[in-house]
Design a protein around this motif. Structure first.
Motif, PDB file in Angstrom:
ATOM      1  N   HIS A 293      20.274   5.615 -63.118  1.00 57.77           N
ATOM      2  CA  HIS A 293      20.448   6.420 -64.327  1.00 57.77           C
ATOM      3  C   HIS A 293      20.110   5.609 -65.575  1.00 57.77           C
TER       4      HIS A 293
ATOM      5  N   GLN B 269      16.910   7.955 -53.749  1.00 57.30           N
ATOM      6  CA  GLN B 269      18.049   7.872 -54.654  1.00 57.30           C
ATOM      7  C   GLN B 269      17.929   8.885 -55.783  1.00 57.30           C
ATOM      8  N   TYR B 270      16.747   8.984 -56.365  1.00 62.71           N
ATOM      9  CA  TYR B 270      16.555   9.942 -57.460  1.00 62.71           C
ATOM     10  C   TYR B 270      16.568  11.382 -56.959  1.00 62.71           C
TER      11      TYR B 270
ATOM     12  N   CYS C 245      20.107  12.745 -56.515  1.00 57.96           N
ATOM     13  CA  CYS C 245      20.738  13.071 -57.803  1.00 57.96           C
ATOM     14  C   CYS C 245      20.026  14.210 -58.533  1.00 57.96           C
TER      15      CYS C 245
END
Length: 214
Positions: free
Chosen positions: A133, A159-160, A163
Motif C-alpha cells: 500500500h 498481493q495486489y 487487495c
C-alpha cells in the motif's frame, strides 16, 4: 487517480510466470526465457535494449502500448535483483545496466532499506520497506495523471490482486508448458475478486487477454 495496471505479463499455458530455480544465471527461472518469444523479437523490445530493427504487427503494437502513458512503476524485489536477504552493499544496480527502460520513478518492494538509486534516462529506484500500500501511494504521487505499471513478479501481482488494487491486467499466454515455477494465480479466485475478461487478441506467438475489475 492513477490506475494500477499489469501490462504484458507473460505466463505459460499452465499458468507460470517464471520457471523454477531463479538465479543470476537464470533470472526468469529454468525455461522462463522461452515465455517471452512474443516480445523479444518486436521493434519495441529492440528499441528498449538499444538494437535496430525488430518485428512489427500485433505483438509489437501491444508491447508499445504496455510502455505508453506510464508515470511510475512498482516491482517486486526479484524483478530488480537476484540478491536475497539484507543488501551486502550497493554494487547491484538492476538487470538493465545504467540506462534501464523505465525512464520514471520505480518503487521496489523489499524488507531491507537501501538509499534511492538514480540511473541514466530518468529512472529513479526507490526501495519501499513498508508494504504494497505504501508503494502504491508513493507511485500515485509520482505518476500524477498517468498510469502505474505493476511489472511483477507473480507473487507481487498476487498481493495486489488479493487487495483488489489492480484495475486492469494484460496477460500474454505463451504456448509452452513449464510444469513448475512461480504460478501467477495460485490461491487466487479472479471471479470472486470481480475480474472479467474484456478482450482476447491472438498473435502468432501468444494469446493476449485483457482482464478488467468490475
Amino acid at each position: 487517480m492513477a490506475r494500477l495496471l499489469v501490462r504484458g505479463f507473460t505466463i505459460s499455458l499452465d499458468g507460470y510466470g517464471a520457471g523454477p530455480d531463479q538465479s543470476l544465471d537464470n533470472p526468469l527461472g529454468i525455461g522462463g526465457e522461452s515465455l517471452h518469444q512474443w516480445l523479444v523479437g518486436t521493434r519495441t523490445f529492440h528499441s528498449m535494449v538499444g538494437k535496430e530493427g525488430g518485428e512489427t504487427g500485433i505483438d509489437d503494437q501491444l508491447a508499445a502500448q504496455s510502455m505508453a502513458g506510464v508515470g511510475a512503476w512498482i516491482l517486486g524485489r526479484n524483478m530488480f535483483s537476484p540478491i536475497r536477504g539484507p543488501w551486502p552493499d550497493e554494487t547491484w544496480r538492476g538487470w538493465w545496466g545504467e540506462n534501464p527502460p523505465y525512464h520514471s520513478p520505480v518503487y521496489v518492494l523489499t524488507h531491507y532499506k537501501r538509499p534511492s538509486l538514480e540511473m541514466e534516462g530518468g529512472t529513479l529506484f526507490h526501495f519501499v520497506t513498508d508494504g504494497i500500500h505504501a508503494a502504491l501511494e508513493q507511485a500515485q504521487g509520482a505518476a500524477g495523471a498517468q498510469d502505474i505499471r505493476l511489472l511483477g513478479g507473480a507473487s507481487t501481482i498476487r498481493q495486489y490482486l488479493r487487495c483488489k488494487l489492480i484495475n486492469e491486467l494484460h496477460l500474454a499466454v505463451s504456448p509452452i508448458l513449464l510444469g513448475r515455477g512461480e504460478h501467477l494465480f495460485e490461491g487466487i479466485d479472479l471471479n470472486a475478486l470481480g475480474y472479467q475478461c474484456e478482450k482476447v487478441t491472438p498473435s502468432p506467438k501468444a494469446v493476449h487477454y485483457v482482464l478488467v475489475r468490475r
